[in-house]
Design an enzyme around this catalytic site. Structure first.
Site, mmCIF file in Angstrom:
data_model
loop_
_atom_site.group_PDB
_atom_site.id
_atom_site.type_symbol
_atom_site.label_atom_id
_atom_site.label_comp_id
_atom_site.label_asym_id
_atom_site.label_seq_id
_atom_site.Cartn_x
_atom_site.Cartn_y
_atom_site.Cartn_z
ATOM 1 N N CYS A 1 0.805 -1.227 0.000
ATOM 2 C CA CYS A 1 0.000 0.000 0.000
ATOM 3 C C CYS A 1 0.835 1.272 0.000
ATOM 4 C CB CYS A 1 -0.952 -0.006 1.193
ATOM 5 S SG CYS A 1 -2.121 -1.383 1.166
ATOM 6 N N CYS B 1 -13.755 1.429 6.666
ATOM 7 C CA CYS B 1 -12.755 0.700 5.892
ATOM 8 C C CYS B 1 -12.594 1.328 4.514
ATOM 9 C CB CYS B 1 -13.173 -0.756 5.715
ATOM 10 S SG CYS B 1 -13.527 -1.637 7.257
ATOM 11 N N SER B 2 -11.354 1.437 4.050
ATOM 12 C CA SER B 2 -11.128 1.970 2.705
ATOM 13 C C SER B 2 -11.602 0.958 1.667
ATOM 14 C CB SER B 2 -9.646 2.280 2.494
ATOM 15 O OG SER B 2 -8.856 1.117 2.676
ATOM 16 N N HIS C 1 -8.771 3.961 -2.373
ATOM 17 C CA HIS C 1 -7.422 3.437 -2.126
ATOM 18 C C HIS C 1 -6.952 2.516 -3.249
ATOM 19 C CE1 HIS C 1 -3.881 2.123 -0.167
ATOM 20 N NE2 HIS C 1 -4.371 1.157 0.584
#
Length: 396
Positions: free
Chosen positions: A83, A212-213, A343
Site C-alpha cells: 500500500c 474501511c477503505s 485506495h
C-alpha cells in the site's frame, strides 16, 4: 553533494469503484501523467527518469503506462511496495534528483483492482504477510479477510490498553467522509452520521464497513525536480519543496513487542517521523495539514500517536476535542483520506502528494486549510514499509 528537491507538478484521476467505468491502466496513467506535466508546464521530453508504482499487474506495466506519455528511451523503474507503493515511487524519484543524478523525474502510480477484499495472486508460495499474521494469531484469534483483521485487532488492543471507544474510531470515519464531500476526485462524496457509521456492516473488532477503505481504480503522478530546474523554468511561485523524507521497513520491535499495534507498523511510523522532523527542522506543532494512511479508522488514530501529535493512548482525546479537522490544531485527511477518497494501492501515495501540493499552493478550493505552510504525508504498506514526507512552499 545533495540538492534541494521540489514537486513541480501533480495530477490525478478521479478514483472510481472497480469496473464503474471502462478504462485500463494506460488510460489512467496518461490522464494523471499529462495533468502533472501540464501542471509543471513541461513536456515529457524533459523527464529523465520514471518511477511507476502498482501492486496488481504484470512486469513492465510501468513502461506500458508511461509509453502513453512518450517513448524517449529514459530509464523506467517498476515499483511494488504494497500500500506504500505510490510513496515509494516518490521516494525513489526524490533520491534520484537529490543525488544530482537527474534534474527531473516523474513518479507515477496506478491501480486497476478487483472488487472485494484484497486477495493473493500467487498461491504456490509463502505469502509475504504470513509471518505477521502468525504473530498476530498468537495475540488475537485469526479472522478473514486479513487486512481488517490486522487493523481491527490493533484497535481492540488500543481499546484494552487505553480505554479508547468504538465511537472515537467511528468519529474518524465521520470526519473523513465529511471532508470528501468537497473533493471532486474522491470515490465517495457522502456524509454520514456517527450512528450510520456504527450501524453499517460489522467487519472485525471495532471496524464497520464505513470505517474501511474501499478497493479503487485510479492513478496519481508528481513531477520531481531540482532547484536548478525550478530556476531554469521559472517554477518558484508554484513549486513545493520536499524538506524531509524517510522510508522505514519492519524492525525487530515489529515482532518482539508482541503487540498488534506494532505489527501494523506503528514503530515504523514513529521512527520515520522522527527522522523527517529532524531533517526538516520542524516539530509536529509546526505542521498544518496532514494526509495519512487511514486504510481503516483504527489506523488513523494509531498514526496520530506514532506521528507525535499526542502521547500514546491520547488519540481518542484528539478526536473528541476536534483537533484533527477544520478549526482544530491540524486538518488530517482534507481529501477524505483512503476511507472516502478511495485506495487504489499504487496511486494512493501520489494522490496524497497531490492534495498536499494543492494545499500549500492555496489551490484546494473548499478543502483549503487556512494558512497552510507545512504539510506532512504518511503512507504505509504492511509487510512492511512506511514513507513519510514533509513539504513547504518554495517561496513563502
Amino acid at each position: 553533494m545533495t540538492t534541494r528537491v521540489f514537486v513541480a507538478g501533480v495530477g490525478m484521476t478521479k478514483f472510481e469503484k472497480p469496473g464503474a467505468i471502462e478504462w485500463d491502466y494506460p488510460q489512467m496513467a496518461q490522464q494523471a501523467g499529462t495533468k502533472a506535466l501540464d501542471d509543471a508546464g513541461i513536456d515529457y521530453t524533459d523527464v529523465e527518469q520514471g518511477y511507476v508504482g502498482y501492486v496488481y499487474g504484470e512486469s513492465t506495466s510501468g513502461q506500458r503506462a508511461l509509453y502513453e506519455l512518450g517513448m524517449t528511451g529514459i530509464p523506467i523503474v517498476n515499483v511494488n511496495n504494497n500500500c506504500s507503493t505510490g510513496s515509494t515511487a516518490l521516494f525513489l524519484a526524490t533520491q534520484a534528483v537529490r543525488s544530482g543524478t537527474v534534474d527531473c523525474a516523474l513518479a507515477l502510480g496506478f491501480e486497476k483492482m478487483q472488487k472485494g477484499s484484497l486477495g493473493s495472486t500467487f498461491d504456490d508460495r509463502e505469502q509475504p504477510m504470513m509471518r505477521h499474521l502468525l504473530a498476530l494469531a498468537e495475540l488475537q484469534e485469526f479472522a478473514m479477510p486479513p487486512a481488517p483483521y490486522m487493523f481491527g485487532a490493533a484497535g481492540l488492543e488500543h481499546m484494552e490498553r487505553y480505554g479508547t471507544t468504538v465511537e472515537q474510531f467511528a468519529s474518524i470515519a465521520v470526519k473523513n467522509h465529511r471532508h470528501s464531500q468537497h473533493n471532486p476526485y474522491a470515490q465517495f462524496q457522502d456524509e454520514y452520521t456517527l450512528q450510520e457509521i456504527l450501524e453499517s456492516k460489522p467487519i472485525y473488532g471495532p471496524l464497520t464497513k464505513l470505517q474501511c477503505s474501499p478497493t479503487s481504480d485510479g492513478s496519481g503522478a508528481a513531477v520531481i525536480v531540482s532547484e536548478r530546474f525550478v530556476e531554469q523554468h521559472g517554477l518558484g511561485d508554484r513549486a513545493v519543496e520536499i524538506v524531509g523524507q524517510s522510508m522505514v521497513t519492519d524492525m525487530n520491535s515489529t515482532f518482539d513487542d508482541k503487540s498488534a499495534i506494532s505489527l501494523v507498523g506503528a514503530d515504523m511510523t514513529r521512527k520515520a517521523a522522527e527522522r523527517v522532523y529532524q531533517q526538516a527542522g520542524i516539530t509536529p506543532d509546526d505542521v498544518d495539514v496532514i494526509e495519512l494512511h487511514d486504510c481503516f479508522s483504527t489506523n488513523e488514530l494509531l498514526t496520530y500517536e506514532a506521528l507525535g501529535l499526542c502521547a500514546a493512548g491520547d488519540g481518542g482525546k484528539l478526536v473528541d476535542a476536534g483537533e484533527t479537522t477544520y478549526g482544530g490544531r491540524w486538518v488530517v485527511n482534507p481529501s477524505g483520506g483512503l476511507i472516502s477518497k478511495g485506495h487504489p494501492l499504487g496511486a494512493t501515495g501520489l494522490a496524497q502528494c497531490s492534495e498536499l501540493t494543492w494545499q500549500l499552493r492555496g489551490a484546494a478550493d473548499k478543502r483549503q486549510v487556512d494558512g497552510a505552510a507545512v504539510a506532512l504525508q504518511h503512507n504505509i504498506g504492511l509487510g512492511g514499509a512506511v514513507v513519510i514526507t514533509a513539504y513547504r512552499p518554495a517561496q513563502r
